[in-house]
Scaffold this motif. Structure first.
Motif, mmCIF file in Angstrom:
data_model
loop_
_atom_site.group_PDB
_atom_site.id
_atom_site.type_symbol
_atom_site.label_atom_id
_atom_site.label_comp_id
_atom_site.label_asym_id
_atom_site.label_seq_id
_atom_site.Cartn_x
_atom_site.Cartn_y
_atom_site.Cartn_z
ATOM 1 N N LEU A 106 0.941 -1.260 0.061
ATOM 2 C CA LEU A 106 0.012 0.104 -0.073
ATOM 3 C C LEU A 106 0.910 1.245 -0.210
ATOM 4 O O LEU A 106 0.300 2.506 -0.354
ATOM 5 N N THR A 107 2.016 1.128 0.360
ATOM 6 C CA THR A 107 2.916 2.287 0.358
ATOM 7 C C THR A 107 3.408 2.587 -0.984
ATOM 8 O O THR A 107 4.018 3.598 -1.334
ATOM 9 N N GLY A 108 3.145 1.570 -2.024
ATOM 10 C CA GLY A 108 3.720 1.735 -3.246
ATOM 11 C C GLY A 108 5.333 1.328 -3.366
ATOM 12 O O GLY A 108 5.593 1.427 -4.501
ATOM 13 N N LEU A 109 5.712 0.642 -2.577
ATOM 14 C CA LEU A 109 7.131 0.039 -2.767
ATOM 15 C C LEU A 109 8.125 0.958 -3.228
ATOM 16 O O LEU A 109 8.646 0.667 -4.337
ATOM 17 N N ASN A 110 8.161 2.144 -2.880
ATOM 18 C CA ASN A 110 9.268 3.076 -3.325
ATOM 19 C C ASN A 110 9.081 3.360 -4.752
ATOM 20 O O ASN A 110 10.185 3.549 -5.621
ATOM 21 N N GLY A 111 7.733 3.627 -5.237
ATOM 22 C CA GLY A 111 7.531 3.874 -6.669
ATOM 23 C C GLY A 111 7.526 2.622 -7.568
ATOM 24 O O GLY A 111 7.317 2.753 -8.682
ATOM 25 N N GLY A 112 7.623 1.639 -6.754
ATOM 26 C CA GLY A 112 7.507 0.254 -7.484
ATOM 27 C C GLY A 112 6.164 -0.113 -8.158
ATOM 28 O O GLY A 112 6.197 -0.957 -9.206
ATOM 29 N N LEU A 113 5.111 0.386 -7.648
ATOM 30 C CA LEU A 113 3.611 -0.041 -7.954
ATOM 31 C C LEU A 113 3.028 1.067 -8.660
ATOM 32 O O LEU A 113 3.191 2.163 -8.337
ATOM 33 N N ASP A 114 2.475 0.966 -9.706
ATOM 34 C CA ASP A 114 1.615 2.080 -10.343
ATOM 35 C C ASP A 114 0.108 2.026 -10.152
ATOM 36 O O ASP A 114 -0.621 2.990 -10.043
ATOM 37 N N VAL A 115 -0.275 0.953 -9.783
ATOM 38 C CA VAL A 115 -1.866 0.773 -9.214
ATOM 39 C C VAL A 115 -1.990 -0.424 -8.488
ATOM 40 O O VAL A 115 -1.124 -1.367 -8.570
ATOM 41 N N ILE A 116 -2.864 -0.323 -7.539
ATOM 42 C CA ILE A 116 -3.235 -1.682 -6.691
ATOM 43 C C ILE A 116 -4.832 -1.992 -7.204
ATOM 44 O O ILE A 116 -5.573 -1.142 -7.085
ATOM 45 N N VAL A 117 -5.010 -3.102 -7.169
ATOM 46 C CA VAL A 117 -6.321 -3.850 -7.400
ATOM 47 C C VAL A 117 -6.692 -4.787 -6.334
ATOM 48 O O VAL A 117 -6.097 -5.761 -6.155
ATOM 49 N N PRO A 118 -7.736 -4.145 -5.406
ATOM 50 C CA PRO A 118 -8.029 -5.263 -4.311
ATOM 51 C C PRO A 118 -9.210 -6.099 -4.566
ATOM 52 O O PRO A 118 -10.206 -5.621 -5.364
ATOM 53 N N ARG A 119 -9.052 -7.393 -4.395
ATOM 54 C CA ARG A 119 -9.987 -8.410 -4.635
ATOM 55 C C ARG A 119 -10.173 -8.890 -3.267
ATOM 56 O O ARG A 119 -9.674 -10.071 -2.968
ATOM 57 N N GLY A 120 -11.358 -8.679 -2.475
ATOM 58 C CA GLY A 120 -11.761 -9.385 -1.341
ATOM 59 C C GLY A 120 -12.977 -8.675 -0.637
ATOM 60 O O GLY A 120 -13.643 -8.198 -1.404
ATOM 61 N N GLY A 121 -12.916 -8.954 0.562
ATOM 62 C CA GLY A 121 -14.116 -8.381 1.256
ATOM 63 C C GLY A 121 -14.093 -6.831 1.601
ATOM 64 O O GLY A 121 -12.839 -6.581 1.295
ATOM 65 N N LYS A 122 -15.368 -6.514 2.126
ATOM 66 C CA LYS A 122 -15.430 -5.014 2.322
ATOM 67 C C LYS A 122 -14.456 -4.538 3.275
ATOM 68 O O LYS A 122 -13.662 -3.398 3.133
ATOM 69 N N SER A 123 -13.755 -5.172 4.293
ATOM 70 C CA SER A 123 -12.479 -4.782 5.373
ATOM 71 C C SER A 123 -11.461 -4.587 4.327
ATOM 72 O O SER A 123 -10.781 -3.435 4.585
ATOM 73 N N LEU A 124 -11.120 -5.552 3.443
ATOM 74 C CA LEU A 124 -9.731 -5.361 2.625
ATOM 75 C C LEU A 124 -9.985 -4.116 1.651
ATOM 76 O O LEU A 124 -9.035 -3.273 1.781
ATOM 77 N N VAL A 125 -11.143 -3.844 1.120
ATOM 78 C CA VAL A 125 -10.996 -2.986 -0.064
ATOM 79 C C VAL A 125 -11.215 -1.592 0.731
ATOM 80 O O VAL A 125 -10.392 -0.676 0.270
ATOM 81 N N ALA A 126 -11.775 -1.523 2.021
ATOM 82 C CA ALA A 126 -11.891 -0.439 2.823
ATOM 83 C C ALA A 126 -10.393 0.001 3.478
ATOM 84 O O ALA A 126 -10.065 1.183 3.327
ATOM 85 N N ARG A 127 -9.708 -0.940 3.678
ATOM 86 C CA ARG A 127 -8.258 -0.661 4.131
ATOM 87 C C ARG A 127 -7.433 -0.156 2.835
ATOM 88 O O ARG A 127 -6.559 0.752 3.328
ATOM 89 N N VAL A 128 -7.440 -0.755 1.952
ATOM 90 C CA VAL A 128 -6.711 -0.573 0.668
ATOM 91 C C VAL A 128 -7.012 0.937 0.294
ATOM 92 O O VAL A 128 -6.083 1.813 -0.181
ATOM 93 N N GLU A 129 -8.444 1.291 0.122
ATOM 94 C CA GLU A 129 -8.870 2.625 -0.313
ATOM 95 C C GLU A 129 -8.373 3.557 0.576
ATOM 96 O O GLU A 129 -7.912 4.778 0.243
#
Length: 430
Positions: free
Chosen positions: A204-227
């Protein structure tokens, strides 16, 4: 897998490992961005073959995962989401074949025009870069996300749930075999090799610029945390509080077939119906048969006063029921006063995922399809068609419920962005 990427749990070296994983994925993404379609397709063909050949190993790994969660008291719906069968493994392979055969979105010119000064401008599809996919339960997501990202020229870092850890490793080995056979970098599809939940926070930190986008696939708690915590863009994938509205012009036999499939085909998937709305004009003829059918199929029905009167086995619905994704054999049911009342209920409680109307009235269908603000709206069809494979995408990386960039099933094309290529002949701006 290199020594530095062996499975670890609770190690102080986790940040180092994750940043190394991201660096490798970033390097792989540069290769994939310019990889020829033929090379990507060779990898996909080899992955399909590896999945089919490795079916026994995948099923054996999955059996261990299922046994573990069953011993821990998981629900039947959760176990269904986790369980792989030979048919489901072959379905994964079939999906890879479809993705192999679809057009490569990378490099596609969607528009081209000439300016008065003679310059030509093109809008061309390009990969996003490195996609992080955080998912729970369903191990098939590892295959779907991996091959969709490959087709669209993206590298991907997969972080499956601890419950599907063994299954995902077995599937990932098949995907890596395909990359290897096609001469593509193995880091193009990376699997986080640990159950340590701290890995999610690092992604979720982006890994020092290593990630361009995140896709959460899971329950409401996971999605809420990611967002809430993600420092990189997120493809929103909210829960599926999906509705089926049975209109006064609905054929009873069709309504029964659609409602039963929408709720009970696989109650734990995000496309499952969670709320049944029945027009009071046909409550006298349609409501009782629909409720009795659901109860006979093992579905708990929670309803308003009118639904409770239709069958004594119906439990009273609470205010929370109208906003709940059960992911189980439970449905909330309510009698509504026509289309406007149905639309009002959906607008008040929708998660903007998938909603369906059953009617023979084309005007009602047109209003429903136009006015319901969900990523997927259906007329006379089950909500369980909310699936990239059913849309002809081969698979999906998720159902995006937001409105930016992608909406609905996220397939290969939705995993690309665009850039402008400008061709001049020496023009300068005055």
């Amino acid at each position: 897998m290199t020594a530095s990427l062996k499975a670890i749990d609770g190690s102080a070296d986790l940040p180092v490992l994750m940043n190394d994983l991201a660096a490798r994925a970033r390097a792989a993404a540069r290769v994939l961005a310019v990889a020829p379609t033929a090379q990507k397709n060779r990898a996909l063909a080899a992955m399909e073959a590896a999945i089919r050949a490795g079916s026994a190993a995948i099923l054996a790994a999955n059996a261990e995962d299922v046994a573990e969660v069953r011993a821990n008291g998981a629900t039947s719906a959760f176990i269904d989401r986790l369980t792989l069968t030979d048919a489901r493994v072959q379905g994964m392979a079939d999906g890879i074949r479809v993705i192999h055969d679809i057009a490569d979105p990378v490099g596609r010119v969607s528009e081209r025009w000439q300016r008065p000064n003679g310059m030509f401008i093109e809008r061309v599809r390009v990969p996003l870069g490195v996609v992080g996919v955080i998912f729970e339960s369903r191990p098939n997501v590892a295959a779907d996300a991996g091959v969709l990202c490959l087709k669209s020229g993206n590298a991907v870092i997969l972080r499956g749930g601890s419950d599907s850890f063994r299954s995902c490793r077995a599937i990932h080995e098949c995907l890596v075999q395909g990359l290897r056979e096609a001469g593509l970098p193995e880091a193009a599809i990376s699997l986080v090799p640990t159950r340590d939940r701290a890995a999610v926070g690092l992604m979720l930190t982006g890994l020092n610029g290593g990630l361009d986008v995140i896709v959460p696939r899971g329950g409401k708690s996971l999605v809420a945390r990611v967002e809430a915590e993600a420092r990189v863009p997120v493809f929103a994938h909210l829960e599926g509080v999906n509705h089926v509205y049975v209109d006064r012009a609905a054929k009873l036999d069709m309504a029964k077939s659609i409602v039963l499939n929408a709720k009970m085909r696989r109650p734990g998937v995000c496309g499952a119906a969670e709320t049944l709305l029945v027009d009071k004009a046909v409550a006298g003829t349609h409501l009782k048969p629909l409720v009795e059918m659901l109860l006979a199929a093992g579905c708990e029905v929670r309803g308003d006063d009118a639904v409770q009167q239709a069958d004594a086995r119906v439990k009273p619905a609470t205010a929370e029921d109208w906003d709940t994704e059960y992911e189980d054999a439970i449905i909330a049911a309510r009698v509504v006063d026509g289309l406007d009342d149905a639309l009002g209920h959906i607008h008040a409680h929708s998660s903007h995922h998938t909603d369906a109307v059953v009617t023979e009235d084309d005007a009602v269908a047109a209003r429903f399809l136009n006015e319901v603000d969900s990523a997927i709206v259906l007329h006379n069809a089950s909500t369980q068609f909310a699936d990239g494979g059913e849309f002809g995408f081969g698979a999906e990386i998720g159902i995006a419920t937001g409105k930016f960039h992608a909406r609905g099933p996220v397939g290969a094309e939705q995993l690309t962005s665009f850039k402008y290529r400008v061709h001049g002949t020496g023009q300068t701006r005055p």
